[in-house]
Design a protein around this motif. Structure first.
Motif, mmCIF file in Angstrom:
data_model
loop_
_atom_site.group_PDB
_atom_site.id
_atom_site.type_symbol
_atom_site.label_atom_id
_atom_site.label_comp_id
_atom_site.label_asym_id
_atom_site.label_seq_id
_atom_site.Cartn_x
_atom_site.Cartn_y
_atom_site.Cartn_z
ATOM 1 N N LYS A 1 -37.409 16.532 42.453
ATOM 2 C CA LYS A 1 -36.828 15.192 42.446
ATOM 3 C C LYS A 1 -37.366 14.399 41.252
ATOM 4 C CE LYS A 1 -36.748 10.947 45.108
ATOM 5 N NZ LYS A 1 -37.427 10.215 46.168
ATOM 6 N N VAL A 2 -36.489 13.688 40.532
ATOM 7 C CA VAL A 2 -36.919 12.862 39.405
ATOM 8 C C VAL A 2 -37.770 11.709 39.940
ATOM 9 C CG1 VAL A 2 -36.158 11.359 37.521
ATOM 10 C CG2 VAL A 2 -34.881 13.449 38.029
ATOM 11 N N ILE A 3 -38.968 11.540 39.342
ATOM 12 C CA ILE A 3 -39.870 10.471 39.767
ATOM 13 C C ILE A 3 -40.233 9.510 38.637
ATOM 14 C CG2 ILE A 3 -40.848 11.704 41.734
ATOM 15 C CD1 ILE A 3 -43.250 12.452 39.943
ATOM 16 N N ALA A 4 -39.959 9.881 37.386
ATOM 17 C CA ALA A 4 -40.264 9.009 36.248
ATOM 18 C C ALA A 4 -39.422 9.441 35.049
ATOM 19 C CB ALA A 4 -41.751 9.061 35.901
ATOM 20 N N ALA B 1 -33.019 18.516 42.062
ATOM 21 C CA ALA B 1 -32.106 17.568 42.692
ATOM 22 C C ALA B 1 -31.300 16.877 41.591
ATOM 23 C CB ALA B 1 -32.916 16.536 43.481
ATOM 24 N N GLY B 2 -30.233 16.209 41.962
ATOM 25 C CA GLY B 2 -29.430 15.471 40.986
ATOM 26 C C GLY B 2 -30.267 14.421 40.276
ATOM 27 N N THR B 3 -29.822 14.024 39.114
ATOM 28 C CA THR B 3 -30.534 13.030 38.321
ATOM 29 C C THR B 3 -29.983 11.645 38.641
ATOM 30 O OG1 THR B 3 -30.871 14.630 36.550
ATOM 31 C CG2 THR B 3 -31.110 12.311 35.971
ATOM 32 N N ALA C 1 -49.527 12.496 41.150
ATOM 33 C CA ALA C 1 -48.229 12.534 41.824
ATOM 34 C C ALA C 1 -47.894 11.184 42.446
ATOM 35 C CB ALA C 1 -48.217 13.642 42.873
ATOM 36 N N ALA C 2 -48.856 10.547 43.086
ATOM 37 C CA ALA C 2 -48.620 9.247 43.713
ATOM 38 C C ALA C 2 -48.348 8.185 42.660
ATOM 39 C CB ALA C 2 -49.815 8.854 44.578
ATOM 40 N N TYR C 3 -49.105 8.192 41.569
ATOM 41 C CA TYR C 3 -48.935 7.193 40.513
ATOM 42 C C TYR C 3 -47.539 7.298 39.892
ATOM 43 C CZ TYR C 3 -49.874 4.453 36.312
ATOM 44 O OH TYR C 3 -49.833 3.500 35.308
ATOM 45 N N LEU C 4 -47.121 8.488 39.555
ATOM 46 C CA LEU C 4 -45.813 8.669 38.912
ATOM 47 C C LEU C 4 -44.661 8.378 39.867
ATOM 48 C CD1 LEU C 4 -46.644 11.882 36.915
ATOM 49 C CD2 LEU C 4 -46.223 9.593 35.969
ATOM 50 N N GLY C 5 -44.849 8.669 41.131
ATOM 51 C CA GLY C 5 -43.777 8.457 42.092
ATOM 52 C C GLY C 5 -43.721 7.062 42.664
ATOM 53 N N ALA C 6 -44.703 6.214 42.320
ATOM 54 C CA ALA C 6 -44.769 4.861 42.891
ATOM 55 C C ALA C 6 -43.712 3.956 42.307
ATOM 56 C CB ALA C 6 -46.152 4.278 42.624
#
Length: 114
Positions: free
Chosen positions: A23-26, A83-85, A109-114
């Protein structure tokens, strides 16, 4: 990409950072890292992600930028399906970059996904 302990934490996918599940997170924009909402959250330099204090957060195996220390690396897990963008938002302004520091205290992981 690997965190300060050498554990896989994210996937570098061209102009996107994905979580371990695909999943895109950043977003990456040049030398900058942006949240999914378009806010500046760090820098990307030579395969290394730095947080907003310019502390190393995550790195790729083939990085060209130095690290405060290099941890032993865990095995690389299998690549998940992506996943889709999501739509890419406009990006906020870029703050001045402070001097480089050591390792970030943030969980990558938490920092980038926040």
């Amino acid at each position: 990409m690997f965190d300060r302990h050498g554990k896989p934490c994210a996937i570098w996918d061209n102009t996107k950072i994905r979580d371990r599940h695909g999943k895109v997170i950043a977003w990456l924009g040049g030398d900058n890292v942006y949240s999914l909402k378009g806010q500046h959250i760090g820098w990307f330099d030579g395969g290394v992600i730095f947080d907003s204090t310019n502390s190393a957060l995550a790195f790729s195996r083939n990085r060209t930028t130095g690290l405060p220390s290099v941890p032993g690396l865990s095995g690389t897990p299998g690549m998940p399906g992506f996943a889709g963008t999501p739509g890419r938002p406009g990006h906020s302004g870029t703050p001045g970059r402070p001097g480089r520091r050591g390792w970030s205290n943030q969980d990558a992981a938490a920092y980038l996904g926040a």
